[in-house]
Design a protein around this motif. Structure first.
Motif, PDB file in Angstrom:
ATOM      1  N   LEU A 173     -12.849  -6.128   9.977  1.00  0.00           N
ATOM      2  CA  LEU A 173     -12.758  -4.801  10.195  1.00  0.00           C
ATOM      3  C   LEU A 173     -11.416  -4.447  10.757  1.00  0.00           C
ATOM      4  CD1 LEU A 173     -16.152  -4.354  11.983  1.00  0.00           C
ATOM      5  CD2 LEU A 173     -15.559  -3.526   9.518  1.00  0.00           C
ATOM      6  N   PRO A 174     -10.815  -3.256  10.415  1.00  0.00           N
ATOM      7  CA  PRO A 174      -9.407  -2.966  10.703  1.00  0.00           C
ATOM      8  C   PRO A 174      -9.532  -2.426  12.026  1.00  0.00           C
ATOM      9  CG  PRO A 174     -10.237  -1.222   9.269  1.00  0.00           C
ATOM     10  CD  PRO A 174     -11.103  -2.461   9.244  1.00  0.00           C
ATOM     11  N   ASP A 175      -8.385  -2.746  13.091  1.00  0.00           N
ATOM     12  CA  ASP A 175      -8.296  -2.158  14.312  1.00  0.00           C
ATOM     13  C   ASP A 175      -7.486  -0.832  14.481  1.00  0.00           C
ATOM     14  OD1 ASP A 175      -5.435  -2.688  13.888  1.00  0.00           O
ATOM     15  OD2 ASP A 175      -5.349  -3.933  15.445  1.00  0.00           O
ATOM     16  N   ALA A 176      -7.436   0.117  15.225  1.00  0.00           N
ATOM     17  CA  ALA A 176      -6.917   1.138  15.578  1.00  0.00           C
ATOM     18  C   ALA A 176      -5.345   1.183  14.915  1.00  0.00           C
ATOM     19  CB  ALA A 176      -6.949   1.774  16.861  1.00  0.00           C
ATOM     20  N   PHE A 177      -4.564   0.197  15.282  1.00  0.00           N
ATOM     21  CA  PHE A 177      -3.383   0.106  14.750  1.00  0.00           C
ATOM     22  C   PHE A 177      -3.074   0.234  13.318  1.00  0.00           C
ATOM     23  CE2 PHE A 177       0.251  -2.555  13.392  1.00  0.00           C
ATOM     24  CZ  PHE A 177       1.257  -1.802  13.912  1.00  0.00           C
ATOM     25  N   ALA A 178      -3.971  -0.671  12.606  1.00  0.00           N
ATOM     26  CA  ALA A 178      -4.016  -0.819  11.225  1.00  0.00           C
ATOM     27  C   ALA A 178      -4.334   0.591  10.779  1.00  0.00           C
ATOM     28  CB  ALA A 178      -4.788  -1.807  10.693  1.00  0.00           C
ATOM     29  N   ARG A 179      -5.468   1.189  10.952  1.00  0.00           N
ATOM     30  CA  ARG A 179      -5.770   2.526  10.557  1.00  0.00           C
ATOM     31  C   ARG A 179      -4.716   3.507  10.654  1.00  0.00           C
ATOM     32  NH1 ARG A 179     -10.404   1.559  13.615  1.00  0.00           N
ATOM     33  NH2 ARG A 179     -10.023   3.377  14.773  1.00  0.00           N
ATOM     34  N   ARG A 180      -4.220   3.534  11.710  1.00  0.00           N
ATOM     35  CA  ARG A 180      -3.020   4.260  12.175  1.00  0.00           C
ATOM     36  C   ARG A 180      -1.953   4.322  11.185  1.00  0.00           C
ATOM     37  NH1 ARG A 180       1.589   4.062  15.827  1.00  0.00           N
ATOM     38  NH2 ARG A 180       2.299   6.086  16.177  1.00  0.00           N
ATOM     39  N   ILE A 181      -1.507   3.086  10.859  1.00  0.00           N
ATOM     40  CA  ILE A 181      -0.633   2.934   9.721  1.00  0.00           C
ATOM     41  C   ILE A 181      -1.044   3.200   8.326  1.00  0.00           C
ATOM     42  CG2 ILE A 181       0.933   1.087   8.423  1.00  0.00           C
ATOM     43  CD1 ILE A 181       1.833   1.617  11.428  1.00  0.00           C
ATOM     44  N   ALA A 182      -2.242   3.065   7.961  1.00  0.00           N
ATOM     45  CA  ALA A 182      -2.627   3.562   6.823  1.00  0.00           C
ATOM     46  C   ALA A 182      -2.989   5.231   6.481  1.00  0.00           C
ATOM     47  CB  ALA A 182      -4.063   3.071   6.616  1.00  0.00           C
ATOM     48  N   ARG A 183      -3.192   5.787   7.715  1.00  0.00           N
ATOM     49  CA  ARG A 183      -3.141   7.309   7.447  1.00  0.00           C
ATOM     50  C   ARG A 183      -1.805   7.784   7.562  1.00  0.00           C
ATOM     51  NH1 ARG A 183      -5.727   6.656  12.919  1.00  0.00           N
ATOM     52  NH2 ARG A 183      -4.354   7.285  14.291  1.00  0.00           N
ATOM     53  N   ASN A 184      -0.839   7.218   8.332  1.00  0.00           N
ATOM     54  CA  ASN A 184       0.536   7.716   8.418  1.00  0.00           C
ATOM     55  C   ASN A 184       1.337   7.422   7.182  1.00  0.00           C
ATOM     56  OD1 ASN A 184       0.048   8.859  11.005  1.00  0.00           O
ATOM     57  ND2 ASN A 184       1.266   6.928  12.090  1.00  0.00           N
ATOM     58  N   THR A 185       0.776   6.411   6.293  1.00  0.00           N
ATOM     59  CA  THR A 185       1.574   6.182   5.108  1.00  0.00           C
ATOM     60  C   THR A 185       1.618   7.610   4.277  1.00  0.00           C
ATOM     61  OG1 THR A 185       1.225   3.778   5.235  1.00  0.00           O
ATOM     62  CG2 THR A 185       1.561   4.923   2.887  1.00  0.00           C
ATOM     63  N   SER A 186       0.397   8.069   4.308  1.00  0.00           N
ATOM     64  CA  SER A 186       0.347   9.338   3.455  1.00  0.00           C
ATOM     65  C   SER A 186       0.829  10.469   4.253  1.00  0.00           C
ATOM     66  CB  SER A 186      -1.271   9.517   3.365  1.00  0.00           C
ATOM     67  OG  SER A 186      -1.757   8.904   2.103  1.00  0.00           O
ATOM     68  N   THR A 220       0.794  -1.258   0.071  1.00  0.00           N
ATOM     69  CA  THR A 220      -0.091  -0.143   0.078  1.00  0.00           C
ATOM     70  C   THR A 220       0.931   1.233   0.003  1.00  0.00           C
ATOM     71  OG1 THR A 220      -0.139  -0.004   2.414  1.00  0.00           O
ATOM     72  CG2 THR A 220      -2.009  -1.173   1.093  1.00  0.00           C
ATOM     73  N   THR A 221       2.183   1.291   0.380  1.00  0.00           N
ATOM     74  CA  THR A 221       2.941   2.260   0.522  1.00  0.00           C
ATOM     75  C   THR A 221       3.321   2.681  -0.830  1.00  0.00           C
ATOM     76  OG1 THR A 221       3.588   2.075   2.741  1.00  0.00           O
ATOM     77  CG2 THR A 221       5.276   3.204   1.271  1.00  0.00           C
ATOM     78  N   ILE A 222       3.699   1.723  -1.648  1.00  0.00           N
ATOM     79  CA  ILE A 222       4.266   1.836  -3.059  1.00  0.00           C
ATOM     80  C   ILE A 222       2.853   2.359  -3.764  1.00  0.00           C
ATOM     81  CG2 ILE A 222       4.921   0.789  -5.151  1.00  0.00           C
ATOM     82  CD1 ILE A 222       6.549  -1.239  -3.529  1.00  0.00           C
ATOM     83  N   ALA A 223       1.844   1.758  -3.600  1.00  0.00           N
ATOM     84  CA  ALA A 223       0.577   2.102  -4.194  1.00  0.00           C
ATOM     85  C   ALA A 223       0.147   3.597  -3.978  1.00  0.00           C
ATOM     86  CB  ALA A 223      -0.716   1.299  -3.880  1.00  0.00           C
ATOM     87  N   CYS A 224       0.182   4.124  -2.843  1.00  0.00           N
ATOM     88  CA  CYS A 224      -0.003   5.371  -2.292  1.00  0.00           C
ATOM     89  C   CYS A 224       0.848   6.581  -3.047  1.00  0.00           C
ATOM     90  CB  CYS A 224       0.105   5.642  -0.891  1.00  0.00           C
ATOM     91  SG  CYS A 224      -0.398   7.062  -0.345  1.00  0.00           S
ATOM     92  N   LEU A 225       2.176   6.040  -3.038  1.00  0.00           N
ATOM     93  CA  LEU A 225       3.218   7.107  -3.590  1.00  0.00           C
ATOM     94  C   LEU A 225       2.902   7.227  -5.013  1.00  0.00           C
ATOM     95  CD1 LEU A 225       7.209   6.725  -3.100  1.00  0.00           C
ATOM     96  CD2 LEU A 225       6.272   6.568  -5.434  1.00  0.00           C
TER      97      LEU A 225
END
Length: 638
Positions: free
Chosen positions: A364-377, A338-343
């Motif tokens: 359903l994603p947990d808080a950690f997974a959502r945190r990593i997702a938003r921090n990627t951007s 997802t990091t490469i795709a976001c980039l």
């Protein structure tokens, strides 16, 4: 001592110009070392890579590969280099699909307080109920955070409720931003149901309302994810989106909107994959293609002055990291994908980017997974500074050529769809499903032969991984995972890992029932230098199917292999060594394995004629077929 002249220094001044012929000669020399006797242009062609849609990636690009001068400038047609004249980064849009309003609200507020700039809400169906939308948005500054709805068949009700919430909170209509998400054709693609007249009527009514009262809100979404998730190629995804967009333009203009006003009611949603350059090319090509459609439809007629740019023809893009590429095994690797795709989506100029959490396929994603997702951007924008330059890939000979070729392939498919009567008719006739099914079948062969590797699944699997368990998501998320069946029930949802996931599930079932996984004994012949490459290959291959390799002792021969096999707990064995040692020992060792009770003897290497050897495993073999047969023999649950 050399003095640098005041007018600068040409760093290449002392070097003679090289020619393509000289480079090809060097390439031919390298290829000859690997057994390929080619020269000239054939040497270059030997390094080319075939993609879907008839595209071919060359090993080298030069100025001769530049596009035909249609790139333009950012903010001007054909918008290839970006819809805006200058880059400001992208809207960080997080998806939320929890059905409980209070828990959804908790997650929404946590995201908005930590880097997310807009919301993509699943409403109705598997998401939060329409009647609970206000609770889910409680505490959200709706004048600052745009909202995009994904409400399927309940779009009309959800959209009206959202607009009611804006009014109730006193949000001025001219500051409202977001997307109401009406997409009747996309809904039909997912469900297989005909496009409902009520859905198109809702779309028209909402578009008129937005055009008249909410200038920053778009009523319709041209969602290409149903096609991507069914296995479509990049050109097929683009072609379907163009045909859908044209259908909506016709619908809205027939209802009385101008072409410019109709264009401003559309947002386009595409998948971003870990294939970085293809993703960059896809988003750039999409803007170019839609600008051509808008121009042919008369967009821009409201502009005043020669060359004025109204922006109506500029495609607004929402990128979503590909669900197809996500894996259920070793899911932490999804963070890298997802990091490469976001980039890639950001470099390509997408307006909004949704990074799906790494555990998206597990529930359903947990808080950690959502945190990593938003921090990627956040990292890509704030630390890598990707938003500082507009179209940073522009001018790359490779990117420009790939964009151009993809645009032509997508346009050709779009024309096929139009000749078939448009997107809705092509869906109804089965043309879209059949084309995508053929594409996915071809890709499935590459996945099966590991020509398209899946890290952590088909390559370098980890049988000892601790399973990641998540709260179960809604039963379908619109439509469950399914294969292409031609049942007329809508497009399926496919995943790259599906064949291997089925094998791993069988292994898990045997582990749960017996306390041990299916095993294969690796009979390594000779010294480590001789057997390590093929033993490593065989170990990876069998683990991809959930079969545990036993490599103990390090090396065996015909006199020791029987006792080693008996102690391994395996019922099948695989010989691993060099071709030279196979010629000397393979038949004797295989016979000893048979005597010790091996029900099947594999050999890691190209097929040959060795007595007592039942099957061969090698690079390019059909891995799921080989592994499924092995699991059958071992008695693993089907």
């Amino acid at each position: 001592m050399t003095v640098v002249p005041d007018d600068g220094l040409s760093l290449a001044a002392e070097f003679p110009d090289a020619t393509r012929d000289q480079w090809q000669s060097l390439v031919a020399g390298v290829l000859r070392k690997s057994g390929k006797d080619v020269s000239g242009a054939a040497a270059e062609e030997a390094l080319a890579t075939a993609l879907e849609d008839g595209l071919v990636v060359a090993p080298l690009y030069t100025a001769g590969n530049t596009a035909d001068g249609t790139t333009g400038f950012p903010g001007f047609a054909p918008y290839l280099r970006g819809a805006a004249p200058a880059s400001t980064g992208w809207d960080v849009r997080q998806r939320h699909e929890r059905p409980e309003a209070d828990r959804c609200n908790e997650a929404v507020l946590a995201d908005l307080e930590n880097g997310v700039t807009s919301l993509w809400l699943a409403v109705g169906g598997s998401g939060v109920p329409v009647t609970d939308l206000a609770r889910a948005l409680d505490g959200v500054y709706l004048d600052l955070a745009p909202v995009a709805l994904d409400a399927g068949a309940e779009t009309g009700a959800a959209a009206r409720e959202l607009l009611r919430i804006y009014d109730a909170k006193g949000v001025a209509p001219d500051v409202v931003r977001g997307t109401l998400g009406a997409d009747p054709i996309g809904l039909s693609a997912r469900t297989g149901e005909p496009v409902a007249e009520s859905d198109t009527a809702d779309a028209v009514e909402l578009a008129k309302l937005c055009a008249d009262r909410y200038p920053g809100m778009r009523a319709l979404t041209v969602d290409a994810l149903p096609y991507h998730e069914a296995g479509a190629s990049a050109a097929e995804e683009l072609g379907c989106s163009l045909a859908t967009g044209v259908a909506y333009l016709r619908l809205l203009t027939e209802a009385g909107l101008s072409v410019d006003a109709a264009c401003r009611q559309l947002e386009f949603r595409y998948a971003a994959t870990a294939d970085q350059f293809l993703t960059v090319a896809k988003f750039r090509a999409a803007r170019r293609l839609w600008a051509r459609v808008a121009e042919a439809s008369g967009a821009g007629a409201e502009a005043s002055g020669a060359g004025a740019a109204t922006g109506a023809a500029a495609q607004v893009q929402h990128a979503v990291t590909s669900p197809v590429m996500m894996t259920r095994r070793d899911p932490y690797v999804n963070m890298l994908r997802t990091t490469i795709a976001c980039l890639a989506a950001g470099v390509a100029g997408a307006d909004a980017v949704t990074v799906l959490p790494f555990d998206h396929e597990l529930g359903l994603p947990d808080a950690f997974a959502r945190r990593i997702a938003r921090n990627t951007s956040s990292i890509l924008l704030e630390e890598s500074h990707l938003g500082r330059v507009t179209d940073p890939a522009g001018g790359s000979w490779y990117v420009e050529q790939l964009t151009d070729e993809l645009a032509h392939a997508a346009w050709a498919f779009f024309q096929e769809l139009e000749r078939a009567g448009g997107q809705e008719a092509a869906l109804r006739s089965g043309m879209v499903a059949d084309r995508i099914a053929a594409t996915w079948a071809a890709r499935g062969k590459k996945l099966a032969r590991r020509k398209e590797p899946i890290t952590g699944v088909s390559e370098f699997p980890n049988l000892a991984e601790t399973p990641v368990v998540r709260e179960e998501a809604a039963a379908d998320r619109i439509r469950p995972l399914a294969r292409h069946t031609g049942d007329g029930k809508g497009l399926p949802r496919v995943r790259r890992d599906e064949a291997y996931e089925a094998l791993r599930a069988r292994s898990d079932a045997q582990l749960a029932a017996t306390g041990a996984r299916p095993r294969v004994f690796l009979a390594a012949l000779g010294p480590a230098a001789a057997h390590t490459p093929r033993a490593t290959f065989a170990s990876n291959l069998f683990q991809a199917g959930g079969i545990e390799p036993v490599h103990d002792p390090v090396s065996v021969d015909a006199t020791t292999v029987g006792s080693a096999f008996a102690a391994s707990g395996a019922t099948v064995a695989c010989l691993c060594s060099s071709d030279e040692l196979y010629a000397e020992q393979a038949e004797a060792v295989a016979e000893a394995l048979r005597t010790a009770g091996a029900t099947r003897v594999y050999l890691a290497g190209r097929p040959a004629e060795y007595a007592q050897v039942d099957a061969y495993v090698f690079a390019g073999c059909d891995a799921p077929a080989v592994l499924s047969s092995a699991l059958d023999l071992m008695g693993a649950p089907a």
